[in-house]
Scaffold this active site. Structure first.
Site, PDB file in Angstrom:
ATOM      1  N   LYS A 290       0.844  -1.197   0.000  1.00 25.91           N
ATOM      2  CA  LYS A 290       0.000   0.000   0.000  1.00 25.91           C
ATOM      3  C   LYS A 290       0.882   1.251   0.000  1.00 25.91           C
ATOM      4  O   LYS A 290       2.020   1.204   0.455  1.00 25.91           O
ATOM      5  CB  LYS A 290      -0.872   0.024   1.271  1.00 25.91           C
ATOM      6  N   ARG A 364     -10.397 -11.462   1.802  1.00 24.96           N
ATOM      7  CA  ARG A 364     -11.218 -12.546   1.219  1.00 24.96           C
ATOM      8  C   ARG A 364     -10.494 -13.877   1.272  1.00 24.96           C
ATOM      9  O   ARG A 364     -11.128 -14.932   1.334  1.00 24.96           O
ATOM     10  CB  ARG A 364     -11.632 -12.154  -0.210  1.00 24.96           C
TER      11      ARG A 364
HETATM   12  N1  BES Z   1      -8.217  -3.735   4.412  1.00 23.90           N
HETATM   13  C1  BES Z   1      -8.305  -3.327   3.064  1.00 23.90           C
HETATM   14  C2  BES Z   1      -9.583  -2.532   2.769  1.00 23.90           C
HETATM   15  C3  BES Z   1      -9.612  -1.127   3.275  1.00 23.90           C
HETATM   16  C4  BES Z   1      -8.912  -0.144   2.633  1.00 23.90           C
HETATM   17  C5  BES Z   1     -10.436  -0.789   4.309  1.00 23.90           C
HETATM   18  C6  BES Z   1      -8.986   1.159   3.077  1.00 23.90           C
HETATM   19  C7  BES Z   1     -10.536   0.512   4.743  1.00 23.90           C
HETATM   20  C8  BES Z   1      -9.807   1.483   4.124  1.00 23.90           C
HETATM   21  C9  BES Z   1      -8.312  -4.535   2.132  1.00 23.90           C
HETATM   22  O1  BES Z   1      -7.547  -5.598   2.558  1.00 23.90           O
HETATM   23  C10 BES Z   1      -7.773  -4.091   0.836  1.00 23.90           C
HETATM   24  O2  BES Z   1      -6.607  -3.735   0.791  1.00 23.90           O
HETATM   25  N2  BES Z   1      -8.599  -4.099  -0.208  1.00 23.90           N
HETATM   26  C11 BES Z   1      -8.191  -3.659  -1.476  1.00 23.90           C
HETATM   27  C12 BES Z   1      -8.758  -4.622  -2.484  1.00 23.90           C
HETATM   28  C13 BES Z   1      -8.232  -4.415  -3.876  1.00 23.90           C
HETATM   29  C14 BES Z   1      -6.758  -4.795  -3.932  1.00 23.90           C
HETATM   30  C15 BES Z   1      -9.027  -5.249  -4.824  1.00 23.90           C
HETATM   31  C16 BES Z   1      -8.751  -2.256  -1.689  1.00 23.90           C
HETATM   32  O3  BES Z   1      -9.856  -1.971  -1.235  1.00 23.90           O
HETATM   33  O4  BES Z   1      -8.033  -1.439  -2.250  1.00 23.90           O
HETATM   34 MN    MN Z   2      -5.539  -5.413   1.915  1.00 25.31          MN
END
Ligand code: BES
Ligand code: MN
Ligand code: ZN
Length: 509
Positions: A290, A364
């Site tokens: 990230k 997931r």
């Molecule tokens: N934990 C995150 C989702 C999240 C992001 C929650 C920001 C709250 C604030 C999750 O594991 C994630 O990183 N999801 C990705 C999925 C994507 C790679 C398809 C996302 O939401 O960017």
């Molecule tokens: Mn994630």
């Protein structure tokens, strides 16, 4: 009658009770009454002739105009038994609905808590709220009070001084009945305690709240209420074949833990409600790293797990006559030489294969194995709770959690519970059309479906592991915590889940 209490810090205890009208006549440290904008004192006060005249003067002076969010502390009100009279502005009477009521309770508890009062009686709980029962008002008041008194100062060298407030009483009308009010108060305190537990786990930093810490927290809760609690270790998960979950754990030095706790309050052969909470104790994204800004907030990525533990705790406190299981796959998602990579293919516990195109879509991956594990509990229904997608924050903001379900009755019950709890969810679609986005050239499915409808494709992925039971998924990415000046966990959706269980048990008035 004292119904319950909680310890603010180890040493500080606040007691809660119900007070019938005549009981408010005795001398009290602080009485809290409401004032409507342009309408004056709200129902609930019983003030004598001269006290009333004095208050009319105060209102006429302009010191308190009843605007929402205002408060005025009065001392030495003539012919009034209390030492202090705290007036809380309620806003316009015809707009005094759920939100305004809860805000008024919070303002009252905050102001009383910041005063020198040792105890406070809230007359606000007698003010009618549209479509809501007296039991609702008491339950919500207890939840809101507990929430307002929450502190997280474990890592502050200087703790705020403990305030003298040690007793809070909620006034009820004679016709409400003490027993009904007492039950609602006990429920509200149990839920408030579950919310506080979830918030504390969420607020703890990632270097403290590890998978092992969550497992210990589950065992402590289980010990307090004599529940069964199994912790599956890495070797147990390997033996079972939870390879999707394990692929997320590979980059971290923290061993994964799978919590499986059970509360048995229903008939021995009664099928359980199974709650599953995402327990990523820190989500760096893994190799699909990230961006740095705001990454600290990914310590909150275990708020799903925290909420199912908080719900379990509350259900046990209320001794609900139901069977409940709380599952939580707890893993830290970090990059490293041993970490899973984009393009890796894993065989999940269900036997279905997954091509991991993005290691940041890890929630997931841990949830799919937990869903398959849930089958062995022969569930009545399965509800997973996860900070799953940033896309859900874009869709619904910080107001509603996203609800997805393969069963309309379950979806309806959860929406109703969210409304009753003022912890709302909004239903999103799970149509087959979206499943196409998960197509993989190399495995049964990919773990990401591209940018369009990101929260829907995430739910579609989960639905492929939930074919054997009634299932719902709550995406709490926008509701589990607050950013900015008030940064911190909210404890949502513990109120929604506990209200769902209360309704199932026939205990919601
Ligand atoms: N934990 C995150 C989702 C999240 C992001 C929650 C920001 C709250 C604030 C999750 O594991 C994630 O990183 N999801 C990705 C999925 C994507 C790679 C398809 C996302 O939401 O960017
Ligand atoms: Mn994630
Ligand atoms: Zn995540």
């Amino acid at each position: 009658m004292i119904i319950g209490f909680f310890d603010l810090k180890q040493e500080k205890r606040v007691e809660f009770s119900i007070k019938l009208p005549d009981a408010t006549k005795r001398r009290e440290s602080c009485v809290v009454a409401g004032v409507f904008e342009s309408r004056g004192l709200a129902a609930g006060g019983e003030f004598g002739e001269s006290a009333r005249r004095f208050l009319d003067g105060v209102l006429a002076s302009g010191d308190m105009d009843g605007k929402a969010g205002t408060a005025l502390m009065l001392r030495n009100v003539p012919a009034f038994g209390g030492e202090r009279l705290l007036l809380i502005g309620l806003g316009k009477e015809k707009e005094f609905h759920d939100k305004a009521y809860i805000a008024a309770i919070r303002a009252a508890v905050r102001a009383a808590g910041n005063s020198g009062a040792t105890d406070a009686t809230l007359l606000l709980t007698r003010i009618p709220v549209r479509k809501r029962s007296a039991a609702w008002r008491i339950r919500q008041a207890a939840m809101a009070a507990r929430e307002t008194l929450y502190r997280f100062d474990r890592f502050k060298s200087r703790k705020e001084d403990a305030r003298p407030l040690g007793r809070l009483a909620f006034a009820v009308d004679e016709k409400t009945g003490e027993a009904a009010a007492a039950q609602a108060l006990a429920q509200g305190l149990a839920i408030g305690e579950g919310v506080a537990l979830a918030r504390t786990l969420g607020d703890l930093p990632g270097n403290v709240c590890t998978p092992a810490h969550l497992a210990e927290a589950a065992q402590r809760i289980a010990g307090e209420h004599r529940l069964d609690c199994d912790i599956l270790e890495q070797a147990d998960m390997e033996a079972l074949g939870m390879n999707a979950l394990l692929s997320v754990a590979k980059g971290s030095r923290q061993s994964p833990k799978f919590i499986a706790a059970r509360y048995r309050g229903g008939p021995p052969d009664g099928k359980p409600i199974v709650l599953i909470g995402k327990g990523i104790t820190f989500d760096s994204g893994g190799i699909s790293l990230k961006p740095g800004e705001g990454m600290d907030e990914m310590k909150f990525d275990m708020c799903g797990a925290a909420s199912v533990l908080g719900t379990l705790d509350a259900a046990a406190r209320m001794r609900l006559p139901i069977n409940l299981a709380a599952l939580a796959p707890c893993v830290e998602n970090l990059p490293g030489g041993a970490a899973g990579k984009p393009g890796d293919i894993v065989t999940s516990l269900s036997g279905q294969t997954v091509e991991i195109l993005n290691t940041d879509a890890e929630g997931r991956l841990v949830l799919c194995d937990a869903l398959t594990y849930a089958e062995r509990l022969k569930p009545q229904a399965v509800i997973d709770v996860a900070t799953l997608t940033g896309a859900c924050v874009i869709a619904l903001g910080h107001v509603a959690s996203g609800l997805f379900a393969n069963d309309d009755e379950l979806a309806g019950a959860l929406l109703a519970a969210g409304d009753a709890a003022f912890d709302r969810a909004w239903r999103m679609p799970l149509w087959d059309d979206y499943q196409e986005q998960l197509k993989s050239n190399f495995a049964d499915m990919a773990n990401v479906g591209g940018r369009p409808a990101g929260s829907v494709t995430a739910a579609c992925f989960l639905s492929r592991f939930a074919g054997k039971f009634a299932w719902a998924h709550l995406d709490i990415a926008g509701t589990a915590w607050k950013s900015g000046a008030d940064k911190g966990a909210t404890g949502r959706p513990v109120p929604l889940l506990t209200h769902y269980l209360l309704a199932l048990a026939g205990k919601l008035r």
